[in-house]
Design a protein around this motif. Sequence first.
Motif, short mmCIF file in Angstrom:
data_model
loop_
_atom_site.label_atom_id
_atom_site.label_comp_id
_atom_site.label_asym_id
_atom_site.label_seq_id
_atom_site.Cartn_x
_atom_site.Cartn_y
_atom_site.Cartn_z
N LEU A 18 -3.64 -5.06 -9.84
CA LEU A 18 -4.17 -6.28 -9.25
C LEU A 18 -4.07 -6.22 -7.72
N ILE A 19 -2.98 -5.60 -7.24
CA ILE A 19 -2.78 -5.41 -5.80
C ILE A 19 -2.51 -3.94 -5.55
N SER A 20 -3.20 -3.37 -4.59
CA SER A 20 -3.01 -1.95 -4.28
C SER A 20 -3.12 -1.71 -2.78
N LEU A 21 -2.08 -1.15 -2.20
CA LEU A 21 -2.11 -0.69 -0.82
C LEU A 21 -1.80 0.79 -0.81
N ARG A 22 -2.67 1.59 -0.20
CA ARG A 22 -2.50 3.04 -0.19
C ARG A 22 -2.50 3.55 1.24
N ASP A 23 -1.38 4.15 1.62
CA ASP A 23 -1.23 4.72 2.98
C ASP A 23 -1.70 3.72 4.03
N PHE A 24 -1.34 2.46 3.84
CA PHE A 24 -1.89 1.37 4.64
C PHE A 24 -1.10 1.18 5.92
N THR A 25 -1.80 1.18 7.05
CA THR A 25 -1.19 0.94 8.36
C THR A 25 -1.97 -0.18 9.04
N THR A 64 3.39 0.32 8.43
CA THR A 64 3.09 1.75 8.54
C THR A 64 3.23 2.42 7.19
N ASP A 65 2.17 3.12 6.78
CA ASP A 65 2.19 3.94 5.55
C ASP A 65 2.70 3.16 4.34
N ILE A 66 2.15 1.97 4.13
CA ILE A 66 2.57 1.15 3.00
C ILE A 66 1.84 1.59 1.74
N ASN A 67 2.62 1.94 0.73
CA ASN A 67 2.08 2.24 -0.60
C ASN A 67 2.74 1.29 -1.59
N LEU A 68 1.92 0.43 -2.17
CA LEU A 68 2.46 -0.60 -3.05
C LEU A 68 1.45 -0.90 -4.15
N ARG A 69 1.94 -0.93 -5.38
CA ARG A 69 1.11 -1.29 -6.54
C ARG A 69 1.79 -2.42 -7.28
N ILE A 70 1.03 -3.49 -7.52
CA ILE A 70 1.53 -4.61 -8.31
C ILE A 70 0.50 -4.92 -9.38
N ASP A 71 0.93 -4.86 -10.63
CA ASP A 71 0.02 -5.09 -11.74
C ASP A 71 -0.04 -6.56 -12.10
N ALA A 72 -1.09 -6.93 -12.81
CA ALA A 72 -1.28 -8.32 -13.23
C ALA A 72 -0.08 -8.78 -14.06
N GLY A 73 0.42 -9.97 -13.75
CA GLY A 73 1.52 -10.55 -14.50
C GLY A 73 2.90 -10.16 -14.03
N GLU A 74 3.00 -9.29 -13.03
CA GLU A 74 4.32 -8.91 -12.53
C GLU A 74 4.90 -9.99 -11.62
N LYS A 75 6.24 -9.99 -11.50
CA LYS A 75 6.93 -10.84 -10.54
C LYS A 75 7.75 -9.93 -9.64
N VAL A 76 7.44 -9.96 -8.35
CA VAL A 76 8.04 -9.03 -7.38
C VAL A 76 8.65 -9.81 -6.23
#
Length: 632
Positions: A5-12, A24-36
Amino acid sequence: MPEPLISLRDFTFRYPTQESATLTDINLRIDAGEKVAIVGPSGCGKSTLVKVLNSLAFHQDDGVVEAGSVRVAGVDPARAEIVEVSRRVGTVLQNSADQFVGLTVAEDIAFSLENQRVAQRDMREAVTKAARQVGIADFLASSPQALSGGQKQRVAMAGVLVDDVDILLFDEPLAMLDPASGRAAVELIDRLNRELGKTVIIVEHRLEDVLHCPVDRVVLMNSGRIIADMTPDELVASGLLEENGIRPPLHAAALRYAGVHLRASMHPSNAAHTVLSEEDVARVRGWVGEPVSAPSIAADAVAAVEVRDLTVAYEGNGDQPDNRVLEQLSATIPAGQMVSIVGSNGAGKSTLARALAGFEKPREGTVLIGGEDAARWSLAEQAAHVGFVLQEPGQMLSQPRVWEEVALGLKARGVEAERSREIIRHVLTVCGLWPYRSWPISALSHGQKKRLTIAAMLALGPTVLILDEPTAGQDFRHYTEFMEFIRGLNRAGTTVLLITHDMHLALEYTQRCLVMSHGKIIADAAPARVLTDPAVTARADLVPTGLYTYAQRYGFDAEQLVRRFLQVDRAKHGGTAGDDPARVEEGAAGVNDVVPNGGAQGTATADRGASSRGADSTGVDGLDGKEAAQRG
């Protein structure tokens, strides 16, 4: 595997006014229904990450994507219209009142639907549904500004749920809430996640409170990068929180102090679920049993503050009876103590502080400051004895530069120029602001602004200093630096009263805790005793820490456990974080000699604001502005 649902790849990401990247260099994956949960020290990029996800970083701040990609619910927030993103992502701010636009709760919830021209019948159904989801349906006709802190937050939640968003972002949701309301908010957020399937992201400094309910992962940030992305148990056991200036749950810190090796398999993130071996229990029991000197809170011969049968009431409207906020309240605070005042929102804490500062006049009873009846003083005279520092420094600062802000009250009092310069130099040194004396106030950090408000108060020579929520929204490092500074002022002789929802602060820094409920003081004792008394905590809407939970589960003496923890924790942090207490005390020593109490010649906070246009703006220490800036 389905798309995240949310995806950041090598994001600056970089703000246009800054040379270096904020993320800087943010890599983050959050799937539907997760709590983070997202944690990290102030300035680490947490809030910027939230603004990237809800697109405000691009549409409000004109931010620049320097590398990588970001996708949120199928759209690129850097390219999509903000309206399109807002239908997928709902944000609840730290101060929910900042989001209100309607005169009633129903109007506020319906605001987004009105902009979309939804038919009135459908709108009513959607508003009622959203209000029921957050438990606010009985208040649809009420003014949102008249609600409690927790109720305001529920209105803000309903305002984003009405759009049936996929993602809920919570930015410091607990900062403005009392402990019980904060716990209720955490439980409500958990229910929205579990029952409605909403994807939830929580940015919060109070990690222990967030972990009251299950969280899938905790993302730790520092210096614009993701340092760790782990389950709560893995992160608490890893030691990375402490290494990056984040306070771990108190119960986890206590286990480490007792010599217990934390492992994720022990479930150390939540005291109610932590599993200790017999060997670990024996180790903790032996550690708790070591001698601890109980703090003395015996009354001093001299009372800095005394209230006798104090009643404060607001007149009712029409047939409505008067609202008695404080009723027959009595308490004595000896000179030199540091005291916490705790209780739920609406308990009367701020009204008591305002009565001590002279902003509220008693309906009945007496307020004595230094043994003198404050009823005989004008507001200006009372403010010379009692300094009241509000939670938000922006509400107190009116001048363009640091020196001018401190000079303002002295000018209103009529202090001659040479004496004024001596006082200003001293209080700015005490508050660690002398190097910034010529700076624009707008260039100071939040913590520096808070110190400036205290410096302006100290210049007037009060013997009592009241601070309202002094550490709200601060990370552990800044929290510790600020409170060590306040501790130094207290050790130098200033009586300090802290109005707080932070039970950790009450435990660590105050010798005594006044617990308020419905306008009365229901307990007056050492914080360790107050916060391990279930009858008191229940009446005052306080929430015991995980230390109390451990004591109940494993049969430890609860008060002794808390005292032992505080003894070790103070030894570990007290002399190392932030300002050196010895240095602060040395600077603060003699502050009342340099800044004598003004007595009848004092000036009120109101006078400081009223005279702002007439302040001397000739610069620092008699220098003109340009020379002062060069030397500063």
